[in-house]
Design a protein around this motif. Structure first.
Motif, mmCIF file in Angstrom:
data_model
loop_
_atom_site.group_PDB
_atom_site.id
_atom_site.type_symbol
_atom_site.label_atom_id
_atom_site.label_comp_id
_atom_site.label_asym_id
_atom_site.label_seq_id
_atom_site.Cartn_x
_atom_site.Cartn_y
_atom_site.Cartn_z
ATOM 1 N N ARG A 7 -14.589 -12.012 16.760
ATOM 2 C CA ARG A 7 -13.396 -12.102 16.111
ATOM 3 C C ARG A 7 -13.769 -12.117 14.204
ATOM 4 N N THR A 8 -12.987 -11.491 13.517
ATOM 5 C CA THR A 8 -13.145 -11.490 11.983
ATOM 6 C C THR A 8 -11.885 -11.979 11.780
ATOM 7 N N PHE A 9 -11.760 -12.513 10.504
ATOM 8 C CA PHE A 9 -10.514 -12.627 9.651
ATOM 9 C C PHE A 9 -10.509 -11.841 8.217
ATOM 10 N N SER A 10 -9.300 -11.333 8.005
ATOM 11 C CA SER A 10 -9.126 -10.908 6.587
ATOM 12 C C SER A 10 -7.995 -11.325 5.826
ATOM 13 N N GLY A 11 -8.089 -12.086 4.630
ATOM 14 C CA GLY A 11 -6.900 -12.157 4.029
ATOM 15 C C GLY A 11 -6.350 -11.344 3.050
ATOM 16 N N VAL A 12 -5.155 -11.300 3.015
ATOM 17 C CA VAL A 12 -4.302 -10.238 2.095
ATOM 18 C C VAL A 12 -3.256 -10.891 1.354
ATOM 19 N N TYR A 13 -3.011 -10.374 0.123
ATOM 20 C CA TYR A 13 -2.126 -10.996 -0.712
ATOM 21 C C TYR A 13 -1.583 -10.101 -1.753
ATOM 22 N N GLY A 14 -0.770 -10.144 -2.329
ATOM 23 C CA GLY A 14 -0.302 -9.464 -3.498
ATOM 24 C C GLY A 14 0.920 -8.290 -3.045
ATOM 25 N N GLN A 15 1.132 -7.387 -4.143
ATOM 26 C CA GLN A 15 2.200 -6.503 -3.963
ATOM 27 C C GLN A 15 1.575 -5.276 -3.098
ATOM 28 N N SER A 16 0.491 -4.951 -3.237
ATOM 29 C CA SER A 16 -0.120 -3.846 -2.664
ATOM 30 C C SER A 16 -1.471 -4.295 -1.726
ATOM 31 N N PRO A 17 -1.235 -4.975 -0.608
ATOM 32 C CA PRO A 17 -2.348 -5.871 0.140
ATOM 33 C C PRO A 17 -3.114 -4.746 0.589
ATOM 34 N N THR A 18 -4.626 -5.094 0.654
ATOM 35 C CA THR A 18 -5.421 -3.995 1.112
ATOM 36 C C THR A 18 -5.497 -4.069 2.866
ATOM 37 N N PRO A 19 -5.344 -3.106 3.643
ATOM 38 C CA PRO A 19 -5.517 -3.342 5.058
ATOM 39 C C PRO A 19 -7.148 -3.504 5.465
ATOM 40 N N PRO A 20 -7.364 -3.935 6.474
ATOM 41 C CA PRO A 20 -8.547 -4.236 6.923
ATOM 42 C C PRO A 20 -9.150 -2.927 7.564
ATOM 43 N N GLU A 21 -10.561 -3.150 7.561
ATOM 44 C CA GLU A 21 -11.356 -2.001 8.282
ATOM 45 C C GLU A 21 -11.376 -2.079 9.609
ATOM 46 N N ALA A 22 -11.028 -1.458 10.376
ATOM 47 C CA ALA A 22 -11.261 -1.456 11.807
ATOM 48 C C ALA A 22 -11.704 -0.350 12.584
ATOM 49 N N ASP A 23 -12.343 -0.351 13.470
ATOM 50 C CA ASP A 23 -13.003 0.676 14.301
ATOM 51 C C ASP A 23 -12.165 1.050 15.428
ATOM 52 N N ARG A 24 -12.575 2.042 16.081
ATOM 53 C CA ARG A 24 -11.820 2.432 17.370
ATOM 54 C C ARG A 24 -11.873 1.428 18.374
ATOM 55 N N GLY A 25 -12.926 0.546 18.510
ATOM 56 C CA GLY A 25 -12.929 -0.369 19.573
ATOM 57 C C GLY A 25 -12.392 -1.692 19.309
ATOM 58 N N ASP A 26 -11.721 -1.836 18.128
ATOM 59 C CA ASP A 26 -11.078 -3.154 17.862
ATOM 60 C C ASP A 26 -9.692 -3.468 18.018
ATOM 61 N N LEU A 27 -9.430 -4.452 18.128
ATOM 62 C CA LEU A 27 -7.833 -5.065 18.367
ATOM 63 C C LEU A 27 -7.466 -5.451 17.133
ATOM 64 N N VAL A 28 -6.639 -5.286 16.427
ATOM 65 C CA VAL A 28 -6.048 -5.593 15.288
ATOM 66 C C VAL A 28 -4.935 -6.802 15.461
ATOM 67 N N VAL A 29 -4.933 -7.915 15.082
ATOM 68 C CA VAL A 29 -4.033 -8.849 15.177
ATOM 69 C C VAL A 29 -3.511 -9.199 13.774
ATOM 70 N N VAL A 30 -2.168 -9.386 13.622
ATOM 71 C CA VAL A 30 -1.481 -9.518 12.506
ATOM 72 C C VAL A 30 -0.882 -10.840 12.566
ATOM 73 N N VAL A 31 -0.980 -11.736 11.527
ATOM 74 C CA VAL A 31 -0.220 -13.063 11.698
ATOM 75 C C VAL A 31 0.741 -13.115 10.546
ATOM 76 N N ALA A 32 1.994 -13.100 10.875
ATOM 77 C CA ALA A 32 2.885 -13.261 10.108
ATOM 78 C C ALA A 32 4.319 -13.529 10.715
ATOM 79 N N ASP A 33 5.037 -14.492 9.948
ATOM 80 C CA ASP A 33 6.326 -14.866 10.334
ATOM 81 C C ASP A 33 7.475 -14.186 9.467
ATOM 82 N N GLY A 34 8.788 -14.466 10.028
ATOM 83 C CA GLY A 34 9.956 -14.331 9.206
ATOM 84 C C GLY A 34 10.285 -15.210 8.253
#
Length: 235
Positions: A108-135
């Motif tokens: 597993r890896t972690f990519s932190g994002v912030y700001g008005q135009s956050p940069t999405p992570p680089e993901a390969d075809r074999g990856d699962l992307v998990v986004v941590v976010a609350d309401g």
């Protein structure tokens, strides 16, 4: 997006060792979240975790603990290098815990994002992307932020967006700060990853006045009918 995407909540109160009996209010939904992770992990080779982090920290998985919240619960794969408590972003800590308790042993890896135009992570075809976010954290008088009808409306709109797709509801950074929608950057990255597609299945709940949402998007074409189990704002 060629990788499956899973949305998970990032709340320490969901961990029984941290919240005691209060965790029982979310036990069914947390197990549902684990099932979403298990389903999306099939045939994957790596998990890329994305979460809001003002320091924009990024890196490979590590072993650490939830001690910063008061309980020495170990998280992380045993084969990963240890990290000092306090150095791993909060979003990664909860993601590690949910991945661990779902039985995931994928790198597993972690990519932190912030700001008005956050940069999405680089993901390969074999990856699962998990986004941590609350309401928003302003849904009831029990919430961390004073109850705010704008927060209640936004959380309902987020649950609807997960179920039906379309444009992400976004009141902007100023309102987001007022209503405690602190994970807005991660939601914006999620919207960029899944486009206008609806989730294949999802669940929304809010037992403590904070909106929690978990969902799974299959890679590629439009998902089928959603299996959402919304419960509203709770008490």
């Amino acid at each position: 997006m060629s990788s499956p995407v899973v949305l998970i909540p990032g709340a320490p109160v969901l961990v029984p060792e941290l919240s005691g009996a209060a965790a029982a209010e979310s036990a069914r939904q947390v197990e549902h979240t684990r099932e979403l992770i298990r389903e999306a992990s099939r045939d994957r080779t790596r998990v890329v975790v994305v979460g809001t982090d003002q320091q924009l920290r990024a890196g490979a998985g590590t072993r650490t603990s939830l001690i910063r919240w008061g309980a020495d619960v170990s998280v992380g794969r045993t084969q990963d290098p240890p990290a000092a408590p306090g150095t791993v972003p909060d979003a990664a800590l909860i993601a590690w815990w949910l991945l661990d308790t779902s039985g995931s042993d994928l790198p597993r890896t972690f990519s932190g994002v912030y700001g008005q135009s956050p940069t999405p992570p680089e993901a390969d075809r074999g990856d699962l992307v998990v986004v941590v976010a609350d309401g928003p954290a302003s849904l009831t008088p029990r919430a961390p932020v004073p109850e705010d009808p704008r927060g209640v409306a936004l959380d309902a709109a987020l649950a609807d967006w997960v179920r039906t797709g379309g444009d992400l509801p976004d009141p902007g950074p100023d309102v987001a700060e007022d209503i405690g929608w602190w994970t807005r950057p991660a939601w914006r990255v999620l919207a960029g990853l899944v486009g206008h597609r609806r989730a294949a299945e999802s669940v929304s709940w809010a037992p403590f006045g904070v909106g929690y949402h978990a969902a799974r998007w299959a890679p590629g074409a439009e998902s089928g009918p959603s299996g959402t189990q919304p419960t509203g704002a709770g008490a």
